[in-house]
Design a protein around this motif. Structure first.
Motif, PDB file in Angstrom:
ATOM      1  N   SER A 184     -14.044  43.522 -97.423  1.00 53.10           N
ATOM      2  CA  SER A 184     -14.499  44.248 -98.608  1.00 53.10           C
ATOM      3  C   SER A 184     -13.452  44.212 -99.704  1.00 53.10           C
ATOM      4  O   SER A 184     -13.770  44.046-100.886  1.00 53.10           O
ATOM      5  CB  SER A 184     -14.812  45.703 -98.242  1.00 53.10           C
ATOM      6  OG  SER A 184     -15.840  45.753 -97.282  1.00 53.10           O
ATOM      7  N   THR A 185     -12.191  44.347 -99.319  1.00 50.76           N
ATOM      8  CA  THR A 185     -11.103  44.352-100.306  1.00 50.76           C
ATOM      9  C   THR A 185     -10.986  42.997-100.984  1.00 50.76           C
ATOM     10  O   THR A 185     -10.838  42.904-102.206  1.00 50.76           O
ATOM     11  CB  THR A 185      -9.767  44.709 -99.622  1.00 50.76           C
ATOM     12  OG1 THR A 185      -9.886  45.993 -99.036  1.00 50.76           O
ATOM     13  CG2 THR A 185      -8.631  44.704-100.642  1.00 50.76           C
ATOM     14  N   ILE A 186     -11.083  41.932-100.180  1.00 45.52           N
ATOM     15  CA  ILE A 186     -10.983  40.583-100.753  1.00 45.52           C
ATOM     16  C   ILE A 186     -12.112  40.342-101.745  1.00 45.52           C
ATOM     17  O   ILE A 186     -11.901  39.865-102.857  1.00 45.52           O
ATOM     18  CB  ILE A 186     -11.012  39.523 -99.627  1.00 45.52           C
ATOM     19  CG1 ILE A 186      -9.703  39.593 -98.815  1.00 45.52           C
ATOM     20  CG2 ILE A 186     -11.200  38.121-100.197  1.00 45.52           C
ATOM     21  CD1 ILE A 186      -9.699  38.738 -97.574  1.00 45.52           C
ATOM     22  N   ARG A 187     -13.338  40.721-101.350  1.00 45.56           N
ATOM     23  CA  ARG A 187     -14.477  40.496-102.230  1.00 45.56           C
ATOM     24  C   ARG A 187     -14.342  41.318-103.509  1.00 45.56           C
ATOM     25  O   ARG A 187     -14.726  40.866-104.594  1.00 45.56           O
ATOM     26  CB  ARG A 187     -15.776  40.841-101.498  1.00 45.56           C
ATOM     27  CG  ARG A 187     -17.009  40.615-102.336  1.00 45.56           C
ATOM     28  CD  ARG A 187     -18.266  40.651-101.492  1.00 45.56           C
ATOM     29  NE  ARG A 187     -18.312  39.509-100.577  1.00 45.56           N
ATOM     30  CZ  ARG A 187     -19.350  39.241 -99.784  1.00 45.56           C
ATOM     31  NH1 ARG A 187     -20.416  40.015 -99.796  1.00 45.56           N
ATOM     32  NH2 ARG A 187     -19.324  38.193 -98.987  1.00 45.56           N
ATOM     33  N   ALA A 188     -13.789  42.538-103.395  1.00 46.74           N
ATOM     34  CA  ALA A 188     -13.622  43.393-104.571  1.00 46.74           C
ATOM     35  C   ALA A 188     -12.675  42.780-105.587  1.00 46.74           C
ATOM     36  O   ALA A 188     -12.752  43.075-106.771  1.00 46.74           O
ATOM     37  CB  ALA A 188     -13.109  44.765-104.145  1.00 46.74           C
ATOM     38  N   HIS A 189     -11.762  41.912-105.105  1.00 48.11           N
ATOM     39  CA  HIS A 189     -10.791  41.301-105.999  1.00 48.11           C
ATOM     40  C   HIS A 189     -11.159  39.869-106.375  1.00 48.11           C
ATOM     41  O   HIS A 189     -10.317  39.135-106.894  1.00 48.11           O
ATOM     42  CB  HIS A 189      -9.397  41.333-105.365  1.00 48.11           C
ATOM     43  CG  HIS A 189      -8.824  42.713-105.258  1.00 48.11           C
ATOM     44  ND1 HIS A 189      -8.526  43.305-104.042  1.00 48.11           N
ATOM     45  CD2 HIS A 189      -8.530  43.628-106.206  1.00 48.11           C
ATOM     46  CE1 HIS A 189      -8.054  44.524-104.249  1.00 48.11           C
ATOM     47  NE2 HIS A 189      -8.051  44.746-105.549  1.00 48.11           N
ATOM     48  N   ASN A 190     -12.383  39.461-106.095  1.00 45.80           N
ATOM     49  CA  ASN A 190     -12.807  38.133-106.528  1.00 45.80           C
ATOM     50  C   ASN A 190     -12.695  38.009-108.047  1.00 45.80           C
ATOM     51  O   ASN A 190     -12.715  39.012-108.767  1.00 45.80           O
ATOM     52  CB  ASN A 190     -14.248  37.861-106.095  1.00 45.80           C
ATOM     53  CG  ASN A 190     -14.347  37.518-104.610  1.00 45.80           C
ATOM     54  OD1 ASN A 190     -13.333  37.263-103.960  1.00 45.80           O
ATOM     55  ND2 ASN A 190     -15.554  37.525-104.074  1.00 45.80           N
ATOM     56  N   PHE A 191     -12.621  36.782-108.522  1.00 46.46           N
ATOM     57  CA  PHE A 191     -12.413  36.552-109.952  1.00 46.46           C
ATOM     58  C   PHE A 191     -13.075  35.246-110.357  1.00 46.46           C
ATOM     59  O   PHE A 191     -13.579  34.497-109.506  1.00 46.46           O
ATOM     60  CB  PHE A 191     -10.914  36.543-110.288  1.00 46.46           C
ATOM     61  CG  PHE A 191     -10.129  35.475-109.554  1.00 46.46           C
ATOM     62  CD1 PHE A 191      -9.929  34.209-110.111  1.00 46.46           C
ATOM     63  CD2 PHE A 191      -9.585  35.734-108.295  1.00 46.46           C
ATOM     64  CE1 PHE A 191      -9.216  33.230-109.444  1.00 46.46           C
ATOM     65  CE2 PHE A 191      -8.871  34.754-107.609  1.00 46.46           C
ATOM     66  CZ  PHE A 191      -8.677  33.499-108.186  1.00 46.46           C
ATOM     67  N   VAL A 192     -13.073  34.982-111.653  1.00 46.94           N
ATOM     68  CA  VAL A 192     -13.614  33.727-112.187  1.00 46.94           C
ATOM     69  C   VAL A 192     -12.541  33.049-113.026  1.00 46.94           C
ATOM     70  O   VAL A 192     -11.549  33.685-113.415  1.00 46.94           O
ATOM     71  CB  VAL A 192     -14.873  33.965-113.051  1.00 46.94           C
ATOM     72  CG1 VAL A 192     -15.983  34.591-112.224  1.00 46.94           C
ATOM     73  CG2 VAL A 192     -14.544  34.837-114.272  1.00 46.94           C
TER      74      VAL A 192
END
Length: 316
Positions: A6-14
């Motif tokens: 969940s933490t990794i997905r919350a910090h996704n970026f473009v």
């Protein structure tokens, strides 16, 4: 789903890439559109498309790696804005970068950056998307984004989406004919309206008229009465074409951006004056929110909308 996932997905970026005439801007941004890291490099357009792609993708990859190290998550989409009309096998109507018409931009970025979701679009249309999401066109439907810079173009928005047209060339008003006396146009490599009132051409006309090298910004501030007449004549012609566009579309709002907005008060006044008496239901005329880095924020908007579309498709 565990907490780490969940933490990794919350910090996704473009990652966003804006190809300009002289500079390329590259940035990573979070899923709300805020810039995390950014870099700029010279286009060196005369040296061709391949060197530009190699240096740009190298810079983008480095920014992606830095962002992953410092923020976590992963790059989920790439947004690319560029002058011209983006087709699958090349970018047309963009003569400033030799070889650009042979570059399959989306596929090239997908292969070199190893990111499956890549959205590429014309820079003015991309900037319009940023204004729809976060700026002066939010909630306006229909709407128009008018870009006044070295060249001139418009982007038309219906239902929160920018209209591309059958060939990706909607809103290219620089190709408008000025009168029945115009006997050459797009088929001859000419853009009649842009050649009359685009920023570069205004500066050239001013320099000839006043006998000194002048930029468009300098013309707008020049005290000579001849300069005032040239500005008034130019803005009257621009306003006439914008009024005709407004009559055709009946927009709720027109946002004006681009480099010429350094003289925004004069431009907005001229547009408002003409539209108030010419258009049956005059739209609101406002400055764009993104007067700096408009196409970069547009590339961020492209990446975010592409990411959301990819997610919704994956869930089906």
């Amino acid at each position: 789903m565990d907490d780490d996932s969940s933490t990794i997905r919350a910090h996704n970026f473009v990652v966003a890439i804006d190809f300009g005439g002289t500079k390329v801007a590259v940035a990573t941004a979070d899923m709300e559109g805020s810039i995390l890291k950014q870099a700029r490099l010279d286009t060196h357009a005369s040296q061709g498309a391949q060197q530009l792609l190699e240096r740009t993708t190298g810079t983008a990859q480095a920014l992606i790696e830095r962002t992953m190290e410092e923020v976590g998550g992963q790059c989920v989409a790439v947004g690319v804005s560029t002058p011209g009309v983006v087709h699958d096998n090349g970018v047309l109507l963009s003569p400033n970068i030799p070889g650009w018409e042979q570059v399959p931009l989306r596929e090239t970025m997908r292969a070199r950056l190893h990111v499956p979701t890549v959205v590429a679009a014309n820079d003015v249309k991309a900037a319009a998307m940023a204004e729809v999401l976060w700026g002066a066109l939010k909630g306006a439907d229909p709407a128009v984004f008018l870009s006044l810079g070295t060249g001139i173009a418009a982007a038309i928005v219906f239902g929160g989406r920018v209209v591309t047209g059958a060939h990706g060339a909607s809103g290219e008003i620089g190709y408008n004919l000025r009168s029945v006396l115009d006997t050459s146009g797009a088929a001859h490599g000419r853009a009649p309206l842009e050649e009359a009132i685009g920023g570069r051409f205004i500066g050239e006309r001013a320099s000839l008229l006043l006998g000194e090298p002048l930029s468009t910004a300098e013309l707008f501030a020049h005290p000579d009465i001849r300069a005032r007449f040239l500005v008034d004549e130019t803005l009257a012609e621009l306003a006439t074409h914008v009024a005709n566009l407004a009559i055709l579309i009946d927009p709720a709002r027109i946002a004006v951006g681009g480099g010429l907005m350094s003289s925004g008060d004069v431009i907005l006044h001229a547009l408002t004056f003409r539209l108030e008496y010419a258009v049956p239901f005059p739209p609101e005329i406002v400055p764009a929110r993104f007067l700096q880095d408009a196409s970069l924020y547009g590339a961020i908007a492209l990446a975010l909308t592409g990411s959301m579309n990819a997610s919704s498709l994956a869930e089906k």
